[in-house]
Scaffold this motif. Structure first.
Motif, PDB file in Angstrom:
ATOM      1  N   SER A  53      97.489   1.977 129.922  1.00 48.61           N
ATOM      2  CA  SER A  53      98.369   0.854 128.922  1.00 48.61           C
ATOM      3  C   SER A  53      99.537   1.783 128.620  1.00 48.61           C
ATOM      4  O   SER A  53     100.827   1.052 128.495  1.00 48.61           O
ATOM      5  N   LEU A  54      99.382   2.982 128.555  1.00 52.84           N
ATOM      6  CA  LEU A  54     100.823   3.786 127.825  1.00 52.84           C
ATOM      7  C   LEU A  54     101.820   3.873 129.158  1.00 52.84           C
ATOM      8  O   LEU A  54     103.013   4.081 128.723  1.00 52.84           O
ATOM      9  N   GLU A  55     101.578   3.592 130.275  1.00 49.16           N
ATOM     10  CA  GLU A  55     102.850   3.553 131.175  1.00 49.16           C
ATOM     11  C   GLU A  55     103.650   2.272 130.981  1.00 49.16           C
ATOM     12  O   GLU A  55     104.698   2.461 131.467  1.00 49.16           O
ATOM     13  N   HIS A  56     103.435   1.475 130.142  1.00 49.47           N
ATOM     14  CA  HIS A  56     103.982   0.381 129.968  1.00 49.47           C
ATOM     15  C   HIS A  56     105.038   0.389 128.777  1.00 49.47           C
ATOM     16  O   HIS A  56     105.694  -0.329 128.383  1.00 49.47           O
ATOM     17  N   LEU A 112     105.925   7.224 123.678  1.00 46.80           N
ATOM     18  CA  LEU A 112     104.692   7.209 123.346  1.00 46.80           C
ATOM     19  C   LEU A 112     104.709   7.234 121.897  1.00 46.80           C
ATOM     20  O   LEU A 112     103.349   7.135 121.295  1.00 46.80           O
ATOM     21  N   GLU A 113     105.621   7.764 121.201  1.00 48.28           N
ATOM     22  CA  GLU A 113     105.229   8.151 119.716  1.00 48.28           C
ATOM     23  C   GLU A 113     104.771   6.670 118.869  1.00 48.28           C
ATOM     24  O   GLU A 113     103.801   6.748 118.051  1.00 48.28           O
ATOM     25  N   PRO A 149     107.568  -3.619 134.343  1.00 44.67           N
ATOM     26  CA  PRO A 149     108.318  -2.417 133.877  1.00 44.67           C
ATOM     27  C   PRO A 149     107.244  -1.190 133.650  1.00 44.67           C
ATOM     28  O   PRO A 149     106.068  -1.474 133.125  1.00 44.67           O
ATOM     29  N   ALA A 150     107.347   0.161 134.016  1.00 45.19           N
ATOM     30  CA  ALA A 150     106.372   1.087 133.978  1.00 45.19           C
ATOM     31  C   ALA A 150     107.338   2.458 133.807  1.00 45.19           C
ATOM     32  O   ALA A 150     108.273   2.531 134.245  1.00 45.19           O
ATOM     33  N   TYR A 151     106.748   3.308 132.750  1.00 41.23           N
ATOM     34  CA  TYR A 151     107.741   4.480 132.637  1.00 41.23           C
ATOM     35  C   TYR A 151     107.034   5.704 132.792  1.00 41.23           C
ATOM     36  O   TYR A 151     105.743   5.909 132.356  1.00 41.23           O
ATOM     37  N   ALA A 210     104.655  17.361 129.392  1.00 42.17           N
ATOM     38  CA  ALA A 210     105.494  17.566 128.107  1.00 42.17           C
ATOM     39  C   ALA A 210     105.519  16.425 127.121  1.00 42.17           C
ATOM     40  O   ALA A 210     105.671  16.711 126.071  1.00 42.17           O
ATOM     41  N   ALA A 211     105.801  15.303 127.708  1.00 43.78           N
ATOM     42  CA  ALA A 211     105.822  13.953 126.653  1.00 43.78           C
ATOM     43  C   ALA A 211     104.664  13.862 125.743  1.00 43.78           C
ATOM     44  O   ALA A 211     104.758  13.689 124.613  1.00 43.78           O
ATOM     45  N   TYR A 212     103.459  14.175 126.563  1.00 42.69           N
ATOM     46  CA  TYR A 212     102.178  13.880 125.778  1.00 42.69           C
ATOM     47  C   TYR A 212     102.122  15.257 124.718  1.00 42.69           C
ATOM     48  O   TYR A 212     101.712  14.999 123.516  1.00 42.69           O
ATOM     49  N   CYS A 213     102.378  16.320 125.122  1.00 46.49           N
ATOM     50  CA  CYS A 213     102.385  17.380 124.335  1.00 46.49           C
ATOM     51  C   CYS A 213     103.198  17.383 123.240  1.00 46.49           C
ATOM     52  O   CYS A 213     102.660  17.689 121.961  1.00 46.49           O
TER      53      CYS A 213
END
Length: 224
Positions: free
Chosen positions: A116-119, A123-124, A168-170, A175-178
């Motif tokens: 789901s987070l790809e959409h 991420l924050e 849409p997908a991102y 590094a974005a997760y960390c």
């Protein structure tokens, strides 16, 4: 000459996909479903919230594993309708995961993000909300398309008859997760990269088209 893909919003795409989502040969969904059912663990008697719960496949598995309460949100009315038909015990709401939820803080033992987070581009907001919902001993579980794949252009899509539907997908780098976890005070307790060869019995043939060693999914377990 192949027809150009049709690009829809996330909501419209999943509304359309909802009619046959659970029967579609999707290697990412197959792998994630297997991990949830066999690998999450520790849900006996737990309260669980899933961000982007779709048709309720994971909620059903979590109940079978002994979860006491399963709640989920999704943007798609079509997907939620499929979930309601699956099990009346699900607590469901139509909601955008980038926005605050009308739920009490510290009310869940586990928050789950599965494909789901790809959409979401950032991420924050959803991870902050997940952290707010957690009890002090709670955890966040993330299962997403592996960055090696998403950064190469692999994203959620499906074939509906002769039409290819995209949305849409991102792609999110490691590094974005960390960095997001660091900003929110979340600790990465566990990380695993899942490959087709890691699953027994094997996944469908479609899962092996990039080779048995090519990563499919990234799993993260977070705690505050």
């Amino acid at each position: 000459m192949p027809a150009e893909p049709i690009h829809l919003s996330v909501t419209d795409a999943y509304d359309r996909w909802s009619r046959f989502y659970d029967t579609y040969d999707n290697p990412m969904v197959a792998a994630a479903t297997r991990i949830v059912a066999q690998g999450l663990g520790g849900v006996q008697g737990a309260s669980v919230f899933e961000f982007g719960c779709g048709t309720g496949r994971n909620l059903s598995a979590l109940l079978a594993m002994g979860a006491a309460r399963v709640t989920g949100c999704d943007l798609s009315i079509g997907m939620l309708e499929q979930a309601r038909q699956r099990d009346a015990r699900f607590e469901l709401m139509q909601h955008d995961m980038t926005q605050p939820l009308p739920l009490e803080s510290q009310s869940f033992d586990l928050a789950l993000f599965c494909l789901s987070l790809e959409h979401v581009g950032d991420l924050e907001p959803p991870l902050r909300e997940a952290g707010r919902l957690l009890k002090p001993s709670g955890r966040i579980a993330i299962l997403e398309i592996h960055p090696f794949l998403s950064l190469s252009g692999v994203a959620a899509h499906f074939q509906d008859g002769s039409e290819e539907i995209r949305m849409p997908a991102y792609p999110h780098q490691f590094a974005a997760y960390c960095n997001t976890c660091a900003r929110l005070g979340l600790r990465i307790e566990f990380c695993r990269e899942w490959r087709p060869c890691d699953f027994q019995p094997p996944l469908t043939d479609k899962s092996f088209k990039r080779g048995s060693q090519s990563p499919l999914l990234l799993e993260l377990q977070l705690r505050s």
